[in-house]
Motif scaffolding. Sequence first.
Motif, PDB file in Angstrom:
ATOM      1  N   PHE A 185      16.336   7.793   4.185  1.00 10.44           N
ATOM      2  CA  PHE A 185      15.923   8.560   3.004  1.00 10.44           C
ATOM      3  C   PHE A 185      14.401   8.587   2.897  1.00 10.44           C
ATOM      4  O   PHE A 185      13.793   9.652   2.712  1.00 10.44           O
ATOM      5  CB  PHE A 185      16.528   7.927   1.750  1.00 10.44           C
ATOM      6  N   SER A 186      13.763   7.424   3.024  1.00 10.44           N
ATOM      7  CA  SER A 186      12.312   7.350   2.888  1.00 10.44           C
ATOM      8  C   SER A 186      11.612   8.111   4.009  1.00 10.44           C
ATOM      9  O   SER A 186      10.623   8.811   3.778  1.00 10.44           O
ATOM     10  CB  SER A 186      11.846   5.888   2.901  1.00 10.44           C
ATOM     11  N   ARG A 187      12.152   7.989   5.223  1.00 11.76           N
ATOM     12  CA  ARG A 187      11.560   8.697   6.368  1.00 11.76           C
ATOM     13  C   ARG A 187      11.615  10.204   6.141  1.00 11.76           C
ATOM     14  O   ARG A 187      10.638  10.925   6.397  1.00 11.76           O
ATOM     15  CB  ARG A 187      12.301   8.314   7.647  1.00 11.76           C
ATOM     16  N   TRP A 188      12.764  10.696   5.654  1.00 16.61           N
ATOM     17  CA  TRP A 188      12.924  12.134   5.387  1.00 16.61           C
ATOM     18  C   TRP A 188      11.990  12.599   4.277  1.00 16.61           C
ATOM     19  O   TRP A 188      11.313  13.622   4.414  1.00 16.61           O
ATOM     20  CB  TRP A 188      14.373  12.431   5.001  1.00 16.61           C
ATOM     21  N   GLY A 243       4.518   4.083  -7.960  1.00 15.75           N
ATOM     22  CA  GLY A 243       3.263   3.876  -7.263  1.00 15.75           C
ATOM     23  C   GLY A 243       2.950   2.430  -6.971  1.00 15.75           C
ATOM     24  O   GLY A 243       2.004   2.135  -6.244  1.00 15.75           O
ATOM     25  N   PHE A 244       3.758   1.493  -7.508  1.00 15.01           N
ATOM     26  CA  PHE A 244       3.489   0.068  -7.287  1.00 15.01           C
ATOM     27  C   PHE A 244       3.727  -0.292  -5.820  1.00 15.01           C
ATOM     28  O   PHE A 244       4.751   0.045  -5.255  1.00 15.01           O
ATOM     29  CB  PHE A 244       4.391  -0.786  -8.183  1.00 15.01           C
ATOM     30  N   GLU A 278       5.549  10.228  12.962  1.00 20.33           N
ATOM     31  CA  GLU A 278       5.434   8.978  13.708  1.00 20.33           C
ATOM     32  C   GLU A 278       4.684   7.884  12.941  1.00 20.33           C
ATOM     33  O   GLU A 278       4.783   6.704  13.291  1.00 20.33           O
ATOM     34  CB  GLU A 278       4.739   9.226  15.055  1.00 20.33           C
ATOM     35  N   TYR A 279       3.959   8.263  11.906  1.00 24.61           N
ATOM     36  CA  TYR A 279       3.241   7.249  11.118  1.00 24.61           C
ATOM     37  C   TYR A 279       4.208   6.282  10.433  1.00 24.61           C
ATOM     38  O   TYR A 279       3.830   5.173  10.070  1.00 24.61           O
ATOM     39  CB  TYR A 279       2.355   7.905  10.062  1.00 24.61           C
ATOM     40  N   PHE A 280       5.463   6.711  10.244  1.00 28.88           N
ATOM     41  CA  PHE A 280       6.446   5.850   9.592  1.00 28.88           C
ATOM     42  C   PHE A 280       6.683   4.583  10.404  1.00 28.88           C
ATOM     43  O   PHE A 280       7.113   3.561   9.860  1.00 28.88           O
ATOM     44  CB  PHE A 280       7.763   6.613   9.394  1.00 28.88           C
ATOM     45  N   ARG A 329       0.304   6.326   1.445  1.00 26.29           N
ATOM     46  CA  ARG A 329       0.838   5.152   0.761  1.00 26.29           C
ATOM     47  C   ARG A 329       1.565   5.566  -0.519  1.00 26.29           C
ATOM     48  O   ARG A 329       2.631   5.026  -0.842  1.00 26.29           O
ATOM     49  CB  ARG A 329      -0.295   4.181   0.429  1.00 26.29           C
ATOM     50  N   SER A 330       0.992   6.528  -1.236  1.00 30.66           N
ATOM     51  CA  SER A 330       1.634   7.002  -2.464  1.00 30.66           C
ATOM     52  C   SER A 330       2.977   7.645  -2.161  1.00 30.66           C
ATOM     53  O   SER A 330       3.968   7.411  -2.865  1.00 30.66           O
ATOM     54  CB  SER A 330       0.723   8.018  -3.175  1.00 30.66           C
ATOM     55  N   ARG A 331       3.017   8.450  -1.102  1.00 33.12           N
ATOM     56  CA  ARG A 331       4.276   9.098  -0.734  1.00 33.12           C
ATOM     57  C   ARG A 331       5.330   8.065  -0.342  1.00 33.12           C
ATOM     58  O   ARG A 331       6.498   8.183  -0.715  1.00 33.12           O
ATOM     59  CB  ARG A 331       4.023  10.082   0.410  1.00 33.12           C
ATOM     60  N   PHE A 332       4.902   7.029   0.385  1.00 31.78           N
ATOM     61  CA  PHE A 332       5.852   6.001   0.813  1.00 31.78           C
ATOM     62  C   PHE A 332       6.389   5.215  -0.387  1.00 31.78           C
ATOM     63  O   PHE A 332       7.598   5.006  -0.511  1.00 31.78           O
ATOM     64  CB  PHE A 332       5.192   5.063   1.818  1.00 31.78           C
ATOM     65  N   SER A 333       5.507   4.803  -1.301  1.00 26.68           N
ATOM     66  CA  SER A 333       5.972   4.016  -2.459  1.00 26.68           C
ATOM     67  C   SER A 333       6.877   4.861  -3.353  1.00 26.68           C
ATOM     68  O   SER A 333       7.871   4.368  -3.897  1.00 26.68           O
ATOM     69  CB  SER A 333       4.784   3.476  -3.255  1.00 26.68           C
TER      70      SER A 333
END
Length: 219
Positions: A105-108, A73-74, A114-116, A128-132
């Motif tokens: 990998f992160s995009r999948w 989460g950082f 499209e927010y990526f 943001r949590s999902r991305f981190s």
Amino acid sequence: MLEFENVSKSFWTGRQRKVILDRATFRVELGNSLGILAPNGTGKTTIINMMAGLEKPDEGTISRNCRVSFPLGFMGGVVNKHTATENARYIARLYGLDPDYVEAFSRWLCGIDEYFDMPVGTFSSGMRSRFSFSLLLALEFDIYLIDEGMPATTDAEFNRKAGTILRDRLQGATVIVVSHQAQTLEKFCRSAAVLRDGQLHMFDTLEEAKQLYDYSHQG
């Protein structure tokens, strides 16, 4: 191995000095995941941040001879004005990994379409949590740090995919998780410690740690 030797850390609250650790010495061996039980407000996040190298001890030394993750989460390494694509590729280069792989990998895993390709500063807290989390799982570490105080995501599909990958990763990795609830630790750890009065009391089993933790709460 991750080792603390005579580590002290405290903060001045404006009214008194709050001691997080007082000359604490302990080590976490690879293959022996550790849970740390501590009440809210006692410095759980500070300890995790010191393990990751994000905060320095006032005294003592912290040794890492393995790959230690940033806390789950950082977001400190993520630049808000850059897109998730740009951030993923930058983080990949920092860790010497293939930017194409980390981005894909992160995009999948994120599943935010499209927010990526938009600035991370425009993301909701859940995005943001999902991305981190996806960045954490795109990189491979020997020790993963989990702080229960980190923001969670409510997206069921993401939780299913990320949970499966995390379980696979943790089969060959070591986990350090801090929590104020023993049931949180049961998912990850056999051995546990209790943070109490600036000392980390280490136990071979979670049951032993729970006894001291419950007793200290009653006292």
